[in-house]
Design a protein around this motif. Structure first.
Motif, PDB file in Angstrom:
ATOM      1  N   ARG A   1     -40.445 -25.220 -45.204  1.00 46.80           N
ATOM      2  CA  ARG A   1     -40.178 -24.391 -44.493  1.00 46.80           C
ATOM      3  C   ARG A   1     -39.970 -24.606 -42.415  1.00 46.80           C
ATOM      4  N   LEU A   2     -37.693 -25.271 -43.539  1.00 43.89           N
ATOM      5  CA  LEU A   2     -37.315 -24.620 -41.831  1.00 43.89           C
ATOM      6  C   LEU A   2     -36.956 -23.790 -41.231  1.00 43.89           C
ATOM      7  N   THR A   3     -36.959 -24.589 -40.008  1.00 36.15           N
ATOM      8  CA  THR A   3     -36.700 -22.716 -38.452  1.00 36.15           C
ATOM      9  C   THR A   3     -35.272 -23.545 -37.706  1.00 36.15           C
ATOM     10  N   CYS A   4     -34.499 -22.427 -37.569  1.00 40.66           N
ATOM     11  CA  CYS A   4     -33.517 -22.839 -36.356  1.00 40.66           C
ATOM     12  C   CYS A   4     -33.670 -21.880 -35.174  1.00 40.66           C
ATOM     13  N   ALA A   5     -33.494 -21.561 -34.641  1.00 37.77           N
ATOM     14  CA  ALA A   5     -33.051 -20.741 -33.317  1.00 37.77           C
ATOM     15  C   ALA A   5     -32.390 -20.974 -32.787  1.00 37.77           C
ATOM     16  N   THR A   6     -31.442 -19.919 -31.977  1.00 39.26           N
ATOM     17  CA  THR A   6     -30.191 -19.613 -31.217  1.00 39.26           C
ATOM     18  C   THR A   6     -30.960 -19.643 -29.818  1.00 39.26           C
ATOM     19  N   SER A   7     -30.220 -19.816 -28.957  1.00 41.76           N
ATOM     20  CA  SER A   7     -30.716 -19.839 -27.640  1.00 41.76           C
ATOM     21  C   SER A   7     -28.782 -20.455 -26.900  1.00 41.76           C
ATOM     22  N   GLY A   8     -29.480 -19.292 -25.343  1.00 40.31           N
ATOM     23  CA  GLY A   8     -27.961 -19.269 -24.872  1.00 40.31           C
ATOM     24  C   GLY A   8     -27.062 -18.141 -24.991  1.00 40.31           C
ATOM     25  N   ARG A   9     -26.215 -17.612 -24.034  1.00 39.65           N
ATOM     26  CA  ARG A   9     -25.953 -15.999 -24.282  1.00 39.65           C
ATOM     27  C   ARG A   9     -24.165 -16.604 -25.265  1.00 39.65           C
ATOM     28  N   PHE A  10     -24.441 -15.383 -26.182  1.00 42.89           N
ATOM     29  CA  PHE A  10     -23.238 -15.558 -26.857  1.00 42.89           C
ATOM     30  C   PHE A  10     -23.596 -13.627 -26.921  1.00 42.89           C
ATOM     31  N   PHE A  11     -22.607 -12.995 -27.637  1.00 46.65           N
ATOM     32  CA  PHE A  11     -22.399 -11.205 -28.659  1.00 46.65           C
ATOM     33  C   PHE A  11     -23.347 -10.681 -29.308  1.00 46.65           C
ATOM     34  N   SER A  12     -23.006 -11.608 -30.430  1.00 45.14           N
ATOM     35  CA  SER A  12     -23.543 -11.547 -31.472  1.00 45.14           C
ATOM     36  C   SER A  12     -23.160 -12.798 -32.865  1.00 45.14           C
ATOM     37  N   ILE A  13     -24.287 -12.417 -33.786  1.00 41.87           N
ATOM     38  CA  ILE A  13     -24.074 -13.981 -34.587  1.00 41.87           C
ATOM     39  C   ILE A  13     -23.926 -12.758 -36.085  1.00 41.87           C
ATOM     40  N   ASN A  14     -22.926 -13.844 -36.964  1.00 38.79           N
ATOM     41  CA  ASN A  14     -22.383 -12.829 -38.151  1.00 38.79           C
ATOM     42  C   ASN A  14     -23.266 -13.726 -38.858  1.00 38.79           C
ATOM     43  N   VAL A  15     -22.547 -14.542 -39.261  1.00 35.35           N
ATOM     44  CA  VAL A  15     -23.417 -15.211 -40.661  1.00 35.35           C
ATOM     45  C   VAL A  15     -24.503 -17.241 -40.343  1.00 35.35           C
ATOM     46  N   MET A  16     -25.170 -17.150 -40.616  1.00 34.22           N
ATOM     47  CA  MET A  16     -25.685 -18.018 -40.653  1.00 34.22           C
ATOM     48  C   MET A  16     -26.743 -18.463 -41.520  1.00 34.22           C
ATOM     49  N   GLY A  17     -26.744 -19.722 -42.068  1.00 32.89           N
ATOM     50  CA  GLY A  17     -26.531 -20.914 -43.353  1.00 32.89           C
ATOM     51  C   GLY A  17     -27.441 -22.025 -43.017  1.00 32.89           C
ATOM     52  N   TRP A  18     -27.482 -22.724 -44.135  1.00 34.63           N
ATOM     53  CA  TRP A  18     -27.330 -23.885 -44.057  1.00 34.63           C
ATOM     54  C   TRP A  18     -26.751 -24.644 -44.782  1.00 34.63           C
ATOM     55  N   TYR A  19     -26.712 -26.079 -44.430  1.00 36.11           N
ATOM     56  CA  TYR A  19     -25.729 -27.073 -45.256  1.00 36.11           C
ATOM     57  C   TYR A  19     -26.490 -27.857 -45.501  1.00 36.11           C
ATOM     58  N   ARG A  20     -26.324 -29.020 -45.875  1.00 40.25           N
ATOM     59  CA  ARG A  20     -26.907 -30.478 -46.612  1.00 40.25           C
ATOM     60  C   ARG A  20     -26.226 -32.132 -46.264  1.00 40.25           C
ATOM     61  N   GLN A  21     -26.482 -32.573 -46.606  1.00 41.01           N
ATOM     62  CA  GLN A  21     -26.099 -34.108 -46.184  1.00 41.01           C
ATOM     63  C   GLN A  21     -26.830 -35.299 -46.637  1.00 41.01           C
ATOM     64  N   ALA A  22     -26.888 -35.716 -47.682  1.00 39.01           N
ATOM     65  CA  ALA A  22     -26.968 -36.656 -48.659  1.00 39.01           C
ATOM     66  C   ALA A  22     -26.488 -37.992 -47.867  1.00 39.01           C
ATOM     67  N   PRO A  23     -27.320 -39.126 -47.957  1.00 41.23           N
ATOM     68  CA  PRO A  23     -26.576 -40.329 -47.484  1.00 41.23           C
ATOM     69  C   PRO A  23     -25.246 -40.303 -49.411  1.00 41.23           C
ATOM     70  N   GLY A  24     -24.201 -41.284 -48.475  1.00 36.61           N
ATOM     71  CA  GLY A  24     -23.019 -41.210 -49.173  1.00 36.61           C
ATOM     72  C   GLY A  24     -22.465 -40.433 -49.728  1.00 36.61           C
ATOM     73  N   LYS A  25     -22.656 -38.741 -49.149  1.00 35.70           N
ATOM     74  CA  LYS A  25     -21.878 -37.570 -50.267  1.00 35.70           C
ATOM     75  C   LYS A  25     -21.733 -36.473 -48.493  1.00 35.70           C
TER      76      LYS A  25
END
Length: 121
Positions: free
Chosen positions: A19-43
């Motif tokens: 299970r991966l977790t991504c926490a956002t911190s800092g000052r901002f108004f709102s978050i729209n889309v959130m997502g996960w991407y990946r990159q394998a070696p050489g790709k």
């Protein structure tokens, strides 16, 4: 300053789960889309899954039925539950968020530093 911090990566055997977790911190108004991407070696970096502020989800064909994306809006956090992992899922996984810094402004894309997921016996 906005920061996205991923956690939860590691080494897992084929068929296992993480299970991966991504926490956002800092000052901002709102978050729209959130997502996960990946990159394998050489790709190139590729989309894994996204989730909108209304909880609509989208998955890459390669992970459908095995991965589940979710978010906790109150905590500005997005999760990726990965099951039935395969060696080809091995990659650095990056969190992404489209963030509005102020009302009426177009969202900017922010990225985390990445977390390594290795699927191997």
């Amino acid at each position: 300053q906005v920061q996205l911090v991923e956690s939860g990566g590691g080494l897992v055997q084929p068929g296992g789960s993480l299970r991966l977790t991504c926490a956002t911190s800092g000052r901002f108004f709102s978050i729209n889309v959130m997502g996960w991407y990946r990159q394998a070696p050489g790709k190139q970096r590729e989309l894994v899954a996204t989730i909108t502020s209304g909880d609509s989800t989208n998955y890459a064909d390669a992970v459908k039925g095995r991965f589940t994306i979710s978010r906790d809006t109150a905590k500005n956090t997005v999760y990726l539950q990965m099951s039935s992992l395969k060696p080809e899922d091995t990659a650095v996984y990056y969190c992404n968020a489209d963030i509005k810094m102020r009302p009426g402004r177009f969202p900017d894309a922010y990225w985390g530093q990445g977390t390594q997921v290795t699927v191997s016996s």
